[in-house]
Design a protein around this motif. Sequence first.
Motif, PDB file in Angstrom:
ATOM      1  N   SER A  51       0.877  -1.167   0.000  1.00  0.00           N
ATOM      2  CA  SER A  51       0.000   0.000   0.000  1.00  0.00           C
ATOM      3  C   SER A  51       0.908   1.210   0.000  1.00  0.00           C
ATOM      4  CB  SER A  51      -0.923  -0.005   1.225  1.00  0.00           C
ATOM      5  OG  SER A  51      -0.222   0.401   2.360  1.00  0.00           O
TER       6      SER A  51
ATOM      7  N   ASP B 292       2.077   4.507   2.079  1.00  0.00           N
ATOM      8  CA  ASP B 292       1.957   5.064   3.427  1.00  0.00           C
ATOM      9  C   ASP B 292       1.784   6.581   3.410  1.00  0.00           C
ATOM     10  OD1 ASP B 292       4.520   5.867   2.877  1.00  0.00           O
ATOM     11  OD2 ASP B 292       5.487   4.458   4.245  1.00  0.00           O
TER      12      ASP B 292
ATOM     13  N   THR C  58      13.957  -5.069   6.775  1.00  0.00           N
ATOM     14  CA  THR C  58      12.958  -4.474   7.672  1.00  0.00           C
ATOM     15  C   THR C  58      12.602  -3.065   7.208  1.00  0.00           C
ATOM     16  OG1 THR C  58      14.805  -3.853   9.104  1.00  0.00           O
ATOM     17  CG2 THR C  58      13.512  -5.766   9.772  1.00  0.00           C
TER      18      THR C  58
ATOM     19  N   SER D  65      10.198  -0.448   4.618  1.00  0.00           N
ATOM     20  CA  SER D  65       8.738  -0.292   4.472  1.00  0.00           C
ATOM     21  C   SER D  65       8.132  -1.506   3.783  1.00  0.00           C
ATOM     22  CB  SER D  65       8.427   0.940   3.622  1.00  0.00           C
ATOM     23  OG  SER D  65       8.978   2.074   4.198  1.00  0.00           O
ATOM     24  N   THR D  66       8.852  -2.028   2.794  1.00  0.00           N
ATOM     25  CA  THR D  66       8.330  -3.169   2.044  1.00  0.00           C
ATOM     26  C   THR D  66       8.166  -4.384   2.945  1.00  0.00           C
ATOM     27  OG1 THR D  66       9.430  -2.367   0.047  1.00  0.00           O
ATOM     28  CG2 THR D  66       8.837  -4.698   0.080  1.00  0.00           C
TER      29      THR D  66
ATOM     30  N   GLN E 252       5.302  -3.994   5.537  1.00  0.00           N
ATOM     31  CA  GLN E 252       3.946  -4.163   4.981  1.00  0.00           C
ATOM     32  C   GLN E 252       3.673  -5.638   4.688  1.00  0.00           C
ATOM     33  OE1 GLN E 252       3.712  -1.550   1.534  1.00  0.00           O
ATOM     34  NE2 GLN E 252       3.351   0.254   2.795  1.00  0.00           N
TER      35      GLN E 252
ATOM     36  N   ARG F 199      18.404  -6.961  10.003  1.00  0.00           N
ATOM     37  CA  ARG F 199      19.787  -6.541  10.222  1.00  0.00           C
ATOM     38  C   ARG F 199      19.793  -5.291  11.097  1.00  0.00           C
ATOM     39  NH1 ARG F 199      23.698  -5.590   5.116  1.00  0.00           N
ATOM     40  NH2 ARG F 199      22.398  -3.761   4.773  1.00  0.00           N
ATOM     41  N   THR F 200      18.828  -4.406  10.839  1.00  0.00           N
ATOM     42  CA  THR F 200      18.739  -3.166  11.617  1.00  0.00           C
ATOM     43  C   THR F 200      17.285  -2.975  12.044  1.00  0.00           C
ATOM     44  OG1 THR F 200      20.433  -2.264  10.140  1.00  0.00           O
ATOM     45  CG2 THR F 200      19.315  -0.704  11.576  1.00  0.00           C
TER      46      THR F 200
ATOM     47  N   LYS G 251      16.505   6.796   9.288  1.00  0.00           N
ATOM     48  CA  LYS G 251      16.180   6.006   8.091  1.00  0.00           C
ATOM     49  C   LYS G 251      14.760   6.416   7.710  1.00  0.00           C
ATOM     50  CE  LYS G 251      17.645   1.343   8.571  1.00  0.00           C
ATOM     51  NZ  LYS G 251      18.935   1.177   7.940  1.00  0.00           N
ATOM     52  N   ARG G 252      14.343   6.085   6.507  1.00  0.00           N
ATOM     53  CA  ARG G 252      12.970   6.460   6.143  1.00  0.00           C
ATOM     54  C   ARG G 252      12.008   5.842   7.153  1.00  0.00           C
ATOM     55  NH1 ARG G 252       8.245   5.121   3.575  1.00  0.00           N
ATOM     56  NH2 ARG G 252       7.377   6.660   2.144  1.00  0.00           N
TER      57      ARG G 252
ATOM     58  N   GLY H  69      15.546  -3.879  -0.830  1.00  0.00           N
ATOM     59  CA  GLY H  69      15.657  -2.520  -1.343  1.00  0.00           C
ATOM     60  C   GLY H  69      16.136  -2.438  -2.783  1.00  0.00           C
TER      61      GLY H  69
ATOM     62  N   TRP I   7      19.363   4.283   2.729  1.00  0.00           N
ATOM     63  CA  TRP I   7      19.522   4.458   1.279  1.00  0.00           C
ATOM     64  C   TRP I   7      19.546   5.919   0.886  1.00  0.00           C
ATOM     65  CZ3 TRP I   7      15.953   6.908  -1.797  1.00  0.00           C
ATOM     66  CH2 TRP I   7      14.612   6.906  -1.421  1.00  0.00           C
TER      67      TRP I   7
HETATM   68  P1  NAP Z   1      14.891  -0.481   2.101  1.00  0.00           P
HETATM   69  O1  NAP Z   1      14.183   0.544   2.893  1.00  0.00           O
HETATM   70  O2  NAP Z   1      16.139  -0.084   1.397  1.00  0.00           O
HETATM   71  O3  NAP Z   1      15.143  -1.696   3.049  1.00  0.00           O
HETATM   72  C1  NAP Z   1      15.956  -2.773   2.662  1.00  0.00           C
HETATM   73  C2  NAP Z   1      16.088  -3.709   3.837  1.00  0.00           C
HETATM   74  O4  NAP Z   1      16.894  -4.802   3.445  1.00  0.00           O
HETATM   75  C3  NAP Z   1      16.766  -3.061   5.032  1.00  0.00           C
HETATM   76  O5  NAP Z   1      16.152  -3.518   6.193  1.00  0.00           O
HETATM   77  C4  NAP Z   1      18.197  -3.569   4.918  1.00  0.00           C
HETATM   78  O6  NAP Z   1      18.873  -3.645   6.156  1.00  0.00           O
HETATM   79  C5  NAP Z   1      17.933  -4.972   4.394  1.00  0.00           C
HETATM   80  N1  NAP Z   1      19.100  -5.524   3.725  1.00  0.00           N
HETATM   81  C6  NAP Z   1      19.691  -5.089   2.583  1.00  0.00           C
HETATM   82  N2  NAP Z   1      20.763  -5.838   2.292  1.00  0.00           N
HETATM   83  C7  NAP Z   1      20.854  -6.765   3.279  1.00  0.00           C
HETATM   84  C8  NAP Z   1      21.767  -7.822   3.562  1.00  0.00           C
HETATM   85  N3  NAP Z   1      22.804  -8.057   2.756  1.00  0.00           N
HETATM   86  N4  NAP Z   1      21.563  -8.567   4.658  1.00  0.00           N
HETATM   87  C9  NAP Z   1      20.509  -8.316   5.466  1.00  0.00           C
HETATM   88  N5  NAP Z   1      19.625  -7.339   5.274  1.00  0.00           N
HETATM   89  C10 NAP Z   1      19.796  -6.568   4.187  1.00  0.00           C
HETATM   90  O7  NAP Z   1      13.935  -1.123   0.961  1.00  0.00           O
HETATM   91  P2  NAP Z   1      12.349  -1.191   0.873  1.00  0.00           P
HETATM   92  O8  NAP Z   1      11.764  -1.666   2.139  1.00  0.00           O
HETATM   93  O9  NAP Z   1      12.019  -1.908  -0.359  1.00  0.00           O
HETATM   94  O10 NAP Z   1      11.946   0.313   0.740  1.00  0.00           O
HETATM   95  C11 NAP Z   1      12.637   1.161  -0.139  1.00  0.00           C
HETATM   96  C12 NAP Z   1      11.886   2.453  -0.244  1.00  0.00           C
HETATM   97  O11 NAP Z   1      10.739   2.248  -1.057  1.00  0.00           O
HETATM   98  C13 NAP Z   1      11.334   2.990   1.044  1.00  0.00           C
HETATM   99  O12 NAP Z   1      12.291   3.622   1.829  1.00  0.00           O
HETATM  100  C14 NAP Z   1      10.290   3.917   0.496  1.00  0.00           C
HETATM  101  O13 NAP Z   1      10.889   5.112   0.036  1.00  0.00           O
HETATM  102  C15 NAP Z   1       9.748   3.130  -0.658  1.00  0.00           C
HETATM  103  N6  NAP Z   1       8.557   2.367  -0.229  1.00  0.00           N
HETATM  104  C16 NAP Z   1       7.465   3.107   0.043  1.00  0.00           C
HETATM  105  C17 NAP Z   1       6.344   2.461   0.464  1.00  0.00           C
HETATM  106  C18 NAP Z   1       5.151   3.300   0.757  1.00  0.00           C
HETATM  107  O14 NAP Z   1       4.243   2.803   1.391  1.00  0.00           O
HETATM  108  N7  NAP Z   1       5.105   4.562   0.325  1.00  0.00           N
HETATM  109  C19 NAP Z   1       6.311   1.086   0.617  1.00  0.00           C
HETATM  110  C20 NAP Z   1       7.441   0.361   0.331  1.00  0.00           C
HETATM  111  C21 NAP Z   1       8.574   1.029  -0.092  1.00  0.00           C
HETATM  112  P3  NAP Z   1      19.616  -2.346   6.768  1.00  0.00           P
HETATM  113  O15 NAP Z   1      18.522  -1.472   7.280  1.00  0.00           O
HETATM  114  O16 NAP Z   1      20.480  -2.899   7.803  1.00  0.00           O
HETATM  115  O17 NAP Z   1      20.375  -1.720   5.638  1.00  0.00           O
END
Ligand code: NAP
Length: 485
Positions: free
Chosen positions: A56, A58, A179, A181-182, A185, A202-203, A289-290, A339, A452
């Motif tokens: 969804s 946010d 951990t 946003s993705t 959810q 991880r965090t 972080k976001r 991510g 990121w």
């Molecule tokens: P993300 O915020 O970049 O999170 C990636 C996660 O993967 C983090 O928890 C990261 O840990 C973990 N990770 C990456 N490499 C790893 C490894 N080698 N070993 C263990 N853990 C690892 O990605 P995302 O959740 O897809 O979200 C990306 C962005 O998309 C969001 O910040 C947001 O801008 C957007 N988004 C928006 C919505 C919305 O509702 N508007 C929904 C989803 C996504 P670390 O924290 O330790 O790096």
Amino acid sequence: MVDDGRGLRFAIIGAGMAGILSAIKLQEAGLTDFTVYEKADRVGGTWRENTYPGLSCDVPSHLYSYSFAPTSDWSHRYSAGDEIQAYFERVAHEHDITGGIRFGDEVISCRFVDGRWSIETASGHRDEVDVVIAATGVLHHPHIPDFDGVEDFEGSMFHSSRWDHDVKLDGARVGIIGTGSTAVQMTSALVNRAGRLSLFQRTAQWIMPAENPPYSDDEKAEFRANPEQLAELRTNLTQMFDIFANAIVDADSPEMKMIAEMCRDNLESNVRDPELREALRPDYQAACKRLIVSPDFYDAIQQSNAELVTGAIDRVEATGVRTRDGRLHELDVLVLATGFKTDAFMRPMTVTGRDGETLAQAWAARPNAYMSISIPGFPNFFMLNGPNGPVGNFSLIEVAELQFGYIMQLLEPLRSGASREVTATRDAMKEHEAARVQAVEKTVWVTGCHSWYLDDRGIPATWPWSFDRFRSEMQAPHAAAFEYR
Ligand code: NAP
């Protein structure tokens, strides 16, 4: 704006939120000679590509909509991904722009030759245009960590943005890595379906609580009958989000402290087991972080079939993920919610500007663009949601709309025939970048976390001033910052 008849031809790259917006706005301005190049077979961008359970937005739906296409039909305060995808498809259809989209053809190169952009696509199609608008999005190239043993995994494994809907989830042992946003959810959506859910953290993340009530039929009817009520709702949401947008650029502000307090309260009040509570407690400031927004993540992770795995991942094996403490977490499905590559923007497309300079050369250190929009040396090439622009938990639609209005002003001398080329000057970009790098020092993004948002130097690649300042900058370009030929 007057068009004296010198017809400009445009290429818009990408038919996501910003590409649809560009096509609609060009059409409204009477600039109908454009092609939207879209590599996939539908519009929607990130909302087409992400189909994971629980998806969804946010940002409240009445804010995450185009200003010129409000709708009374949103089902929830934060509506689901498929509803958002349907919204973009409907708006594109209603504004009659789909005929101008070339689907299934990816732009592979743009070359500035003799004052025009020569475009080439993967199918070999060629085009010549005066202006390119790169609406290619920010988060679309999956980041796939290089875990040892990944090729040995015998279950199903995919990145969150490449969901395999043929894979059975009900009763399955599901692992989610990440951990963000993705992952959050997804955890809430999957916990009641999976036999067992392991979330590899991880965090830890701060979680902002947010109710997600549905809109009743009466409320929707009221919005339909009173468009001014809908407009008022949007204004209220904008004001609320401005508080957040202004707080994140001032780490010591009272508003930031209030946000941190709300997150802390959420954790203290809603996680019962003290050990789990500590494992979920971040060691950095909220919103560094976001910020994650969720009505039910803590409920989900406390279900009896859910486990928060905090041990570092050692390797992937045939039957699951082994953590460094020696434990094997057996899994049928492994989702990489890890991510995106956040510095790709329109790459891998090759872009060659004036004097043969390539984007790879211009961005050898890192991506940059004056006001996130114009790259010196690359005339008549504009980006929407480009590098160092506003990010945070607010609507990128408003950002793109404001940027598009700015670009239209830059194009006025081209439309009147007074000039053929416009680009930001190198001095303007240098000055802007120096001010930006200084201003990020006050923001919450530099208060001691990895995210990121940070570039290779650890400097946030973001707009570090208030959202109002962004709105005001976008009202009119500084003439001295641009060079016309
Ligand atoms: P993300 O915020 O970049 O999170 C990636 C996660 O993967 C983090 O928890 C990261 O840990 C973990 N990770 C990456 N490499 C790893 C490894 N080698 N070993 C263990 N853990 C690892 O990605 P995302 O959740 O897809 O979200 C990306 C962005 O998309 C969001 O910040 C947001 O801008 C957007 N988004 C928006 C919505 C919305 O509702 N508007 C929904 C989803 C996504 P670390 O924290 O330790 O790096």
